[in-house]
Design a protein around this motif. Structure first.
Motif: not given
Ligand code: SF4
Length: 375
Positions: A115-120, A161-164, A169-173
């Protein structure tokens, strides 16, 4: 052939958007593991044919070793493990370390759904997640070093809270990470009785921006396509040959047995049952050797509608012959709606049935509800 699901109803913190059944009082995990083991003992499980095993929740990774071990040994005493093809544990980054990795591997876990959900970091804090961004990166590095498991990660997009560009960047990572072979990506939805709903109603957080959700869905599809991953279900994406076997069984209407509070079960034909969604009542009932289950008999219309709902979400689409088996004349009765969506480019007709297009996926709820029937 059947699957087994365990609902482990505990979490360290209540994520602001979540409406699943869980408790943040972790004192009861031992009693719960005992009750689940007992529920297994009280259930008429086939001795052979278990293909997949799935620990979901909640946060099953927070169970103590002996608690998880107890559930495993209870299941082993009821059914053979020799045909098992996949054993998934949902886990959160804060529970992943060298000891848990070794223990899970030795227990027979083959797949982790994280359950990462976000890297930010600020987004994680806004969602009240129990982990931080550093823990996410560390656990992925660690899992990459060990290389024991198939790794899936959960991600949420369309949040305030998440910009495009952050999403890209998250998806690339994630897509580029050698340890990860599967993504479950969900658009944020606001459920009633959640902290998120409360915050939006009070004006503390802006409402969901549908345009942003659509943009981020489009970015996701593009990245998946560019990297030759497979978009095999609206929320599920993988490297070739890495589809989730357990969830795929649900979509094929194979039987599964659910254990624990709020767990669902299905006999593969017309009967579903749901365990009570209350930890205390569940344990009390099991201690009295009473199974706290509510049964539902599916009508032919229910079965038809379930196949439309799940089939249209998958890349295979719906098979006309299956639907006609439940309710002869379905295609004829719905031909106007089908043609309308084909004309608007949201649906395509295949030899065997119908499939959503990219634009159709964006309005899937509307299309599905238009094609469902009532008794
Ligand atoms: S960890 Fe998962 S189940 Fe628990 S509150 Fe957060 S989203 Fe819900």
């Amino acid at each position: 052939m059947f699957g087994v699901y365990f609902h482990i109803p505990f979490c360290r913190k209540a994520c602001s958007y979540c409406n699943f059944h869980f408790s943040t009082n972790l004192n009861g995990t031992g009693k719960m593991a005992e009750a689940i083991s007992k529920e297994i003992g009280l259930t008429n499980l086939p001795e052979k044919g278990m293909k997949t095993l799935y620990f979901g929740g909640g946060t099953p990774s927070l169970l103590q070793k002996e608690e998880l071990g107890l559930i495993f040994s209870s299941l082993r005493s009821k059914t053979e493990f020799s045909e098992l093809e996949e054993v998934t544990l949902e886990c959160n980054p804060e529970d992943i370390n060298v000891h848990s990795i070794e223990y899970w591997k030795n227990l027979g876990i083959t797949r982790l759904s994280i359950g990462l959900q976000s890297l930010n970091e600020s987004e994680l804090r806004a969602m009240n997640r129990a982990h931080n961004d550093a823990q996410s990166f560390e656990c992925l590095d660690l899992l990459g070093q060990f290389g024991y498991f198939n790794i899936s990660v959960d991600l949420i997009y369309g949040t305030p809270w998440k910009s495009n560009s952050q999403w890209e960047e998250e998806l690339d990572f994630i897509i580029g990470h050698k340890a990860i072979s599967h993504i479950s990506a969900y658009a944020l939805t606001v459920e009633s009785k959640t902290q998120l709903n409360h915050q939006i109603n009070k004006g503390e957080i802006p409402p969901i921006d549908d345009d942003r959700t659509v943009s981020q869905f489009n970015i996701l599809q593009e990245k998946i396509h560019q990297n030759n991953w497979e978009a095999y279900e609206i929320s599920n994406y993988c490297k070739p040959n890495h589809r989730a076997k357990h969830n795929s069984q649900y979509w094929k209407f194979r039987p599964y047995f659910g254990f624990g509070p709020a767990a669902h079960s299905f006999d593969g034909k017309t009967t579903r049952y749901l365990n009570i969604a209350n930890n205390t009542l569940y344990i009390q009932s099991i201690q009295k050797e009473e199974l706290p289950r509510e049964y539902e008999e599916l009508s032919l219309t229910d079965s038809l509608n379930e196949r439309i709902m799940t089939g249209l979400r998958t890349c295979e689409g719906i098979r006309t012959v299956d639907l006609e088996n439940f309710k002869p004349g379905w295609e004829k009765r719905n031909i106007r709606a089908l043609n309308r969506y084909i004309k608007s480019g949201d649906l395509v007709q295949l030899n065997h049935g119908y499939q959503l297009t990219h634009s159709g996926k964006l309005i899937s709820d509307r299309i599905i509800s238009d094609l469902m029937e009532i008794d």
